[in-house]
Scaffold this motif. Structure first.
Motif, short mmCIF file in Angstrom:
data_model
loop_
_atom_site.label_atom_id
_atom_site.label_comp_id
_atom_site.label_asym_id
_atom_site.label_seq_id
_atom_site.Cartn_x
_atom_site.Cartn_y
_atom_site.Cartn_z
N TRP A 79 2.46 1.30 -9.11
CA TRP A 79 2.63 1.64 -7.69
C TRP A 79 1.29 1.99 -7.05
CZ3 TRP A 79 2.19 5.64 -4.15
CH2 TRP A 79 2.99 5.56 -3.01
N ASN A 82 -0.90 -1.12 -6.64
CA ASN A 82 -0.50 -1.89 -5.46
C ASN A 82 -0.95 -1.22 -4.17
OD1 ASN A 82 0.94 -4.23 -6.42
ND2 ASN A 82 2.53 -2.87 -7.16
N SER A 168 8.33 -2.72 -0.30
CA SER A 168 7.39 -1.60 -0.35
C SER A 168 5.93 -2.06 -0.32
CB SER A 168 7.64 -0.75 -1.60
OG SER A 168 7.54 -1.53 -2.78
N ILE A 169 5.61 -3.12 -1.04
CA ILE A 169 4.21 -3.56 -1.08
C ILE A 169 3.80 -4.19 0.25
CG2 ILE A 169 2.57 -5.07 -2.28
CD1 ILE A 169 4.31 -4.81 -4.76
N THR A 193 10.34 1.89 -1.81
CA THR A 193 10.17 1.75 -3.26
C THR A 193 11.49 2.05 -3.97
OG1 THR A 193 7.84 2.42 -3.09
CG2 THR A 193 8.87 2.54 -5.27
#
Length: 211
Positions: A79, A82, A168-169, A193
């Motif tokens: 996470w 990213n 999320s990304i 996420t």
């Protein structure tokens, strides 16, 4: 290892046992995460570390007491990686001559996300997670024609973008490109996420119950 219907033929399991009994070391290298790999952990005998994320992470299947801590740490590393990559890419785009061409659009997208309700973001992220699971799971089936697998990935990504689902990304990049990071933005990414994770686990969980 698996048949076209994703089951594991008994002859393959017998061959693995024979190989191990005669001194061989056997494991499984999968692109799946630990929760998704658990579906076959009890079906396939292994005597070497299970390789997750296509070999990026090694995991001893018999060390169950350390599952949660190790897996959570690895997810956090992914996470943060990213987030750092999106922050860098978004920041670099802000330094280019093309940024003014899409700055208004990016700012509008971020403003919409920040004005949205938590439950809306979470639900939209779940739908996105389902589509991403379908895309990845379809692409990994080598028995399907390459063009079919590619089209399925393109279709799933196109649907989540056109439907306004939350990834999320992608959200990380939008907030970075717009320069609109805040505690509210961070909470939106956290909700995305969580929703993506739930969506990605729904189908394998239902499949586990079916079996």
């Amino acid at each position: 290892l698996t048949a076209p219907d994703s089951t594991i033929p008994e002859r393959n399991i017998e061959a693995i046992r024979y190989f191990m009994e005669n001194g061989g070391a056997f494991t499984v290298n999968t692109g799946r995460s630990l929760p998704m790999a658990r579906a076959f952990l009890g079906k396939v005998p292994v005597n070497a570390p299970l390789l997750l994320y296509t070999g990026a992470v090694g995991y001893w299947a018999n060390q169950r007491g350390m599952d949660i801590a190790r897996y959570t740490l690895h997810l956090l590393e992914i996470w943060l990686g990213n987030l750092a990559g999106c922050a860098l890419a978004g920041g670099l785009m802000r330094c280019t001559r093309v940024y003014p061409l899409f700055a208004q659009r990016v700012n509008s997208v971020c403003s919409t996300k920040l004005a949205d309700s938590p439950e809306s973001i979470f639900i939209l992220a779940i739908f996105c997670g389902i589509l991403m699971y379908v895309a990845v799971e379809t692409f990994r089936h080598q028995e399907l024609p390459g063009v079919t697998r590619t089209i399925m990935v393109f279709l799933c990504v196109s649907v989540f973008i056109l439907s306004g689902f939350e990834h999320s990304i992608a959200g990380m990049y939008y907030f970075s490109a717009a320069g609109m990071w805040s505690l509210k933005a961070l909470s939106c990414i956290a909700l995305m996420t969580a929703g993506n994770a739930v969506g990605g686990m729904l189908i394998p969980f239902a499949d586990t119950l079916r079996k």
